[in-house]
Design a protein around this motif. Structure first.
Motif, PDB file in Angstrom:
ATOM      1  N   THR A 143      11.089  -3.255   1.311  1.00  0.00           N
ATOM      2  CA  THR A 143      10.441  -4.100   2.310  1.00  0.00           C
ATOM      3  C   THR A 143       9.739  -5.278   1.631  1.00  0.00           C
ATOM      4  OG1 THR A 143      10.096  -2.203   3.774  1.00  0.00           O
ATOM      5  CG2 THR A 143       8.748  -4.168   4.176  1.00  0.00           C
ATOM      6  N   LEU A 144       9.089  -5.015   0.507  1.00  0.00           N
ATOM      7  CA  LEU A 144       8.455  -6.094  -0.241  1.00  0.00           C
ATOM      8  C   LEU A 144       9.485  -7.156  -0.633  1.00  0.00           C
ATOM      9  CD1 LEU A 144       5.985  -4.160  -2.584  1.00  0.00           C
ATOM     10  CD2 LEU A 144       5.383  -5.701  -0.712  1.00  0.00           C
ATOM     11  N   LEU A 145      10.629  -6.707  -1.137  1.00  0.00           N
ATOM     12  CA  LEU A 145      11.686  -7.647  -1.529  1.00  0.00           C
ATOM     13  C   LEU A 145      12.131  -8.506  -0.360  1.00  0.00           C
ATOM     14  CD1 LEU A 145      14.081  -5.634  -3.903  1.00  0.00           C
ATOM     15  CD2 LEU A 145      12.567  -7.531  -4.510  1.00  0.00           C
ATOM     16  N   SER A 146      12.232  -7.897   0.817  1.00  0.00           N
ATOM     17  CA  SER A 146      12.714  -8.637   1.989  1.00  0.00           C
ATOM     18  C   SER A 146      11.721  -9.695   2.453  1.00  0.00           C
ATOM     19  CB  SER A 146      13.002  -7.668   3.142  1.00  0.00           C
ATOM     20  OG  SER A 146      11.792  -7.125   3.666  1.00  0.00           O
ATOM     21  N   LEU A 147      10.458  -9.551   2.085  1.00  0.00           N
ATOM     22  CA  LEU A 147       9.432 -10.493   2.511  1.00  0.00           C
ATOM     23  C   LEU A 147       9.220 -11.628   1.519  1.00  0.00           C
ATOM     24  CD1 LEU A 147       6.790  -7.886   3.746  1.00  0.00           C
ATOM     25  CD2 LEU A 147       8.130  -9.422   5.199  1.00  0.00           C
ATOM     26  N   LEU A 148       9.810 -11.504   0.328  1.00  0.00           N
ATOM     27  CA  LEU A 148       9.563 -12.465  -0.733  1.00  0.00           C
ATOM     28  C   LEU A 148      10.729 -13.425  -0.921  1.00  0.00           C
ATOM     29  CD1 LEU A 148       8.093  -9.962  -3.355  1.00  0.00           C
ATOM     30  CD2 LEU A 148       6.815 -11.719  -2.120  1.00  0.00           C
ATOM     31  N   ASP A 149      10.415 -14.684  -1.148  1.00  0.00           N
ATOM     32  CA  ASP A 149      11.421 -15.660  -1.556  1.00  0.00           C
ATOM     33  C   ASP A 149      11.935 -15.267  -2.939  1.00  0.00           C
ATOM     34  OD1 ASP A 149      12.172 -18.251  -3.112  1.00  0.00           O
ATOM     35  OD2 ASP A 149      12.127 -18.910  -1.028  1.00  0.00           O
ATOM     36  N   PRO A 150      13.241 -15.398  -3.210  1.00  0.00           N
ATOM     37  CA  PRO A 150      13.761 -15.016  -4.529  1.00  0.00           C
ATOM     38  C   PRO A 150      13.058 -15.705  -5.692  1.00  0.00           C
ATOM     39  CG  PRO A 150      15.563 -15.388  -2.997  1.00  0.00           C
ATOM     40  CD  PRO A 150      14.322 -15.836  -2.294  1.00  0.00           C
ATOM     41  N   ALA A 204      -1.103 -13.632 -15.887  1.00  0.00           N
ATOM     42  CA  ALA A 204      -1.355 -15.014 -15.499  1.00  0.00           C
ATOM     43  C   ALA A 204      -0.271 -15.532 -14.570  1.00  0.00           C
ATOM     44  CB  ALA A 204      -1.470 -15.906 -16.726  1.00  0.00           C
ATOM     45  N   GLU A 205       0.993 -15.182 -14.835  1.00  0.00           N
ATOM     46  CA  GLU A 205       2.108 -15.623 -13.994  1.00  0.00           C
ATOM     47  C   GLU A 205       3.169 -14.545 -13.927  1.00  0.00           C
ATOM     48  OE1 GLU A 205       3.764 -19.341 -15.215  1.00  0.00           O
ATOM     49  OE2 GLU A 205       2.123 -20.526 -14.378  1.00  0.00           O
ATOM     50  N   VAL A 206       3.702 -14.353 -12.739  1.00  0.00           N
ATOM     51  CA  VAL A 206       4.826 -13.441 -12.528  1.00  0.00           C
ATOM     52  C   VAL A 206       5.833 -14.188 -11.676  1.00  0.00           C
ATOM     53  CG1 VAL A 206       5.596 -11.227 -11.600  1.00  0.00           C
ATOM     54  CG2 VAL A 206       3.308 -11.421 -12.623  1.00  0.00           C
ATOM     55  N   PHE A 207       7.076 -14.268 -12.132  1.00  0.00           N
ATOM     56  CA  PHE A 207       8.093 -15.054 -11.425  1.00  0.00           C
ATOM     57  C   PHE A 207       9.222 -14.150 -10.934  1.00  0.00           C
ATOM     58  CE2 PHE A 207      12.130 -17.401 -11.456  1.00  0.00           C
ATOM     59  CZ  PHE A 207      11.825 -18.413 -10.548  1.00  0.00           C
ATOM     60  N   GLY A 208       9.654 -14.399  -9.694  1.00  0.00           N
ATOM     61  CA  GLY A 208      10.801 -13.690  -9.146  1.00  0.00           C
ATOM     62  C   GLY A 208      10.402 -12.573  -8.199  1.00  0.00           C
ATOM     63  N   ALA A 209      11.229 -12.360  -7.153  1.00  0.00           N
ATOM     64  CA  ALA A 209      10.907 -11.397  -6.107  1.00  0.00           C
ATOM     65  C   ALA A 209      10.774  -9.975  -6.644  1.00  0.00           C
ATOM     66  CB  ALA A 209      11.969 -11.463  -5.011  1.00  0.00           C
ATOM     67  N   ARG A 210      11.695  -9.537  -7.489  1.00  0.00           N
ATOM     68  CA  ARG A 210      11.652  -8.163  -7.991  1.00  0.00           C
ATOM     69  C   ARG A 210      10.398  -7.931  -8.829  1.00  0.00           C
ATOM     70  NH1 ARG A 210      14.757  -3.827  -8.276  1.00  0.00           N
ATOM     71  NH2 ARG A 210      16.329  -4.905  -7.044  1.00  0.00           N
ATOM     72  N   SER A 219       3.785  -3.101  -5.590  1.00  0.00           N
ATOM     73  CA  SER A 219       4.227  -1.846  -4.978  1.00  0.00           C
ATOM     74  C   SER A 219       3.287  -0.696  -5.340  1.00  0.00           C
ATOM     75  CB  SER A 219       5.647  -1.514  -5.439  1.00  0.00           C
ATOM     76  OG  SER A 219       6.129  -0.367  -4.757  1.00  0.00           O
ATOM     77  N   GLY A 220       2.765  -0.038  -4.311  1.00  0.00           N
ATOM     78  CA  GLY A 220       1.847   1.078  -4.512  1.00  0.00           C
ATOM     79  C   GLY A 220       0.419   0.657  -4.765  1.00  0.00           C
ATOM     80  N   ARG A 221       0.148  -0.662  -4.688  1.00  0.00           N
ATOM     81  CA  ARG A 221      -1.194  -1.166  -4.962  1.00  0.00           C
ATOM     82  C   ARG A 221      -1.754  -1.919  -3.741  1.00  0.00           C
ATOM     83  NH1 ARG A 221       0.106  -3.495 -11.080  1.00  0.00           N
ATOM     84  NH2 ARG A 221       0.730  -1.464 -11.948  1.00  0.00           N
ATOM     85  N   ARG A 277       0.823  -1.217   0.000  1.00  0.00           N
ATOM     86  CA  ARG A 277       0.000   0.000   0.000  1.00  0.00           C
ATOM     87  C   ARG A 277       0.852   1.260   0.000  1.00  0.00           C
ATOM     88  NH1 ARG A 277      -2.926  -2.661   4.793  1.00  0.00           N
ATOM     89  NH2 ARG A 277      -4.601  -3.872   3.806  1.00  0.00           N
ATOM     90  N   ASN A 278       1.952   1.230   0.730  1.00  0.00           N
ATOM     91  CA  ASN A 278       2.779   2.424   0.900  1.00  0.00           C
ATOM     92  C   ASN A 278       3.972   2.478  -0.047  1.00  0.00           C
ATOM     93  OD1 ASN A 278       1.563   3.833   3.391  1.00  0.00           O
ATOM     94  ND2 ASN A 278       1.718   1.712   4.064  1.00  0.00           N
TER      95      ASN A 278
END
Length: 317
Positions: A221-228, A245-251, A258-260, A215-216
């Motif tokens: 912070t999002l990256l730190s919470l996600l498995d690579p 349909a599919e998105v792969f990878g932490a980034r 982010s922002g949503r 949201r913010n």
């Protein structure tokens, strides 16, 4: 008719359902009949007059006996699956729900007193019909991959409709823990990965932190919470709404959120921490999170298919 004959008659009326419960838990007709026979013996030794709900009492006994048999099987590293199932036992898995409420009574003439009834009577045709839509071989293999408590919780809740308040004491867990057992099993049955043993409070903390960061717009912070190797998947309905349909990878996943997710709400979805987006008071999209053993988010499923949403147990936080 004396009391013993009446008790035997009541037991016979419950036998088809008890056999169905035991078979779906154990996957073995021989062991299912053993579990039902043990329930009969325990009933014969009990003070039946003190049992308020005989059907519930018998279901609990058969479930616990089946659970003990599963645990014994696991300790022996034996596979008791009936690989050569009869034709009537190889029906499609979607027959599970139809069979959940079936209960065909046996004839009264088959009843006898406990002392004269040491072995199960041969199954009547109605009892075989009860199992006609039984678990298919493919689903049985999936069930065999579950641990005993997960398997029992899934079968009792998803197939036979018992509440988690009823299931909890059978598996020696709280209702909330029983719900989580069934949820893990359900994910496996649906083809998803097994859910690691991440404590419930930790699940909520991670998902809440993810929503707050999304949201913010806190990308790091999002990256730190996600498995690579995190995978974001959207079902067909969500994709039709404009999601990938599919998105792969932490980034990539972090950039997607982010922002949503400003209107997403933290919720418990099938016993696990998740999120829900709704409109006009109706749930439109569910976000189901999978965590790895370290507590990082390893997968996110976006579900919007109304048929799927209708089956989910959602509790807003």
């Amino acid at each position: 008719m004396n009391d013993e004959d009446l008790l035997a008659q009541q037991f016979e009326a419950n036998r088809p359902r008890l056999r169905a419960v035991a078979y779906r838990v154990l996957g073995s007709l021989a062991e299912a009949d053993d579990a039902v026979q043990e329930a009969w013996l325990r009933l014969a030794r009990s003070d039946a007059g003190e049992i308020d709900n005989l059907a519930g009492w018998l279901t609990t006994v058969v479930s616990r006996v089946s659970l003990d048999l599963l645990r014994s099987r696991a300790s022996r590293r034996e596979d008791s699956l009936d690989h050569d199932q009869p034709d009537w036992a190889s029906g499609a898995a979607d027959g599970l729900t139809r069979m959940a409420s079936a209960s065909a009574p046996a004839s009264a003439s088959a009843c006898a007193s406990p002392s004269a009834y040491p072995y199960p009577a041969p199954p009547e045709p109605e009892a075989e019909v009860l199992l006609a839509d039984s678990v298919g071989p493919a689903l049985q293999i999936v069930l065999d991959s579950l641990n005993p408590s997960e398997r029992l919780a899934f079968v009792l809740h998803d197939v036979f409709g018992l509440s988690f308040e009823e299931i909890g004491p059978i598996v020696d867990r709280s209702p909330a823990a029983a719900r989580q057992l069934a949820s893990r099993a359900r994910r496996r049955v649906r083809g998803g990965p097994a859910e690691p043993d991440v404590p419930a409070h930790r699940q909520r903390e991670v998902v809440a932190a993810f929503l707050d960061a999304a949201r913010n717009g806190r990308f790091d912070t999002l990256l730190s919470l996600l498995d690579p190797s995190v995978m974001l998947r959207a079902d067909a309905v969500t994709a039709a709404m404009g999601a990938q349909a599919e998105v792969f990878g932490a980034r990539q996943v972090a950039e997607t959120f982010s922002g949503r997710a400003k209107a997403a709400r933290l919720a418990i979805v099938d016993g696990l921490a998740g999120a829900v987006w709704g409109k006009a008071g109706a749930v439109k999209v569910v976000f189901a999170f999978s965590l790895n053993d370290g507590g990082a988010i390893a997968g996110i499923e976006m579900l919007a298919d109304p048929a799927v949403l209708a089956e989910l147990d959602i509790e807003f936080l």
